[in-house]
Design a protein around this motif. Sequence first.
Motif, mmCIF file in Angstrom:
data_model
loop_
_atom_site.group_PDB
_atom_site.id
_atom_site.type_symbol
_atom_site.label_atom_id
_atom_site.label_comp_id
_atom_site.label_asym_id
_atom_site.label_seq_id
_atom_site.Cartn_x
_atom_site.Cartn_y
_atom_site.Cartn_z
ATOM 1 N N ALA A 127 0.815 -1.212 0.000
ATOM 2 C CA ALA A 127 0.000 0.000 0.000
ATOM 3 C C ALA A 127 0.851 1.266 0.000
ATOM 4 O O ALA A 127 1.866 1.353 0.695
ATOM 5 N N GLU A 128 0.413 2.248 -0.771
ATOM 6 C CA GLU A 128 1.027 3.572 -0.760
ATOM 7 C C GLU A 128 0.427 4.363 0.399
ATOM 8 O O GLU A 128 -0.792 4.555 0.449
ATOM 9 N N PRO A 129 1.220 4.832 1.360
ATOM 10 C CA PRO A 129 0.675 5.645 2.453
ATOM 11 C C PRO A 129 0.105 6.955 1.910
ATOM 12 O O PRO A 129 0.769 7.658 1.141
ATOM 13 N N LEU A 130 -1.117 7.269 2.297
ATOM 14 C CA LEU A 130 -1.780 8.485 1.825
ATOM 15 C C LEU A 130 -1.754 9.596 2.863
ATOM 16 O O LEU A 130 -1.391 10.730 2.565
ATOM 17 N N PHE A 131 -2.182 9.270 4.077
ATOM 18 C CA PHE A 131 -2.222 10.305 5.118
ATOM 19 C C PHE A 131 -2.134 9.699 6.500
ATOM 20 O O PHE A 131 -2.381 8.508 6.697
ATOM 21 N N MET A 132 -1.766 10.543 7.455
ATOM 22 C CA MET A 132 -1.656 10.162 8.858
ATOM 23 C C MET A 132 -2.341 11.184 9.742
ATOM 24 O O MET A 132 -2.503 12.354 9.368
#
Length: 355
Positions: free
Chosen positions: A101-106
């Motif tokens: 998975a590509e990290p999008l937001f935190m």
Amino acid sequence: MPESGSTYAAAGVDIEAGDRAVELMKEWVKKASRPEVVGGLGGFAGLFDASALARYQRPLLASATDGVGTKVDIARRMGVYDTIGHDLVGMVVDDLVVCGAEPLFMTDYICVGKVYPERVAAIVKGIAEGCTLAGCALVGGETAEHPGLLGADDFDVAGAGTGVVEADRVLGADRIRTGDAVIAMASSGLHSNGYSLVRHVLFDRAGWALDREVPELGRTLGEELLEPTRIYSLDCLALTRTTEVHAFSHITGGGLANNLARVIPEGLRAVVDRSTWTPGAIFELVGEAGSVERLELEKTLNMGVGMMAVVPADSVDVALTTLADRGVEAWVSGEITERTAGDAEAVALTGDHAS
């Protein structure tokens, strides 16, 4: 004369200090953004434009949450607050990327005994910088003041992240085959696991101070212990774009064998050769100072490996070149074999570490 009424401030909560902290952190949060982020800091929720996922055939959202454990005690004792956020981001996004998975937001959660605006802003600065290194956005968070439960200088951090992966590109155990190679990626040090053992050994048993100069480390003990966790997410995503990858394993609490075992399918076994690398000096120091047996070290600390990739044998050269071009020290550490009736464990560690 009656006593004056109680106030939030009298109970130990400083709303003005909290507002000041928000103002100080805004510039850093703004830098940790992506085009899909809608709005800015200050709302009740962070907004992310999900229409960006329309390019996926069947997008799967991945989520992860974590903290940095008792490493926060080292930051508190040293009065250094702008690196612990890197650790938080690394712990979260590198769990996300394991499935491809590509990290999008935190989002983050910072709990303090007393709000010192500059201190909170420094923590958020580190988180924002970590998000930038991971290619994701920091879309919001919460700072909570807990007087009476935490000492004025005490704090803890936690975070949650969301990523996306195409359904037919999810990585994991079902892709692994006999003959696959296991590639190890070097850690930057202890990362953010095992600090309860490390603190017990080096402080309680050995009596070392954080400002102790340690020749084997080439710096003070405190500087070594605060070395930020390496963030591998963009490196791992680069691998998936340049060559075939079957699985990743983020080496965190539980050590190399336990974490790698989580992606090894039934009937197969990963054989990892310790002689292919030399753990950093900090690992040997912890072992010697606490008379810690190797098995205990290996099931607690990463022993110099922060991420592993399982790739087909014919992908090894491209994988190693890709990682080298990105400044990641990596090497072939083992292979996938058939598991026989006598093989009790999914991961076998063989040989002795190179000296």
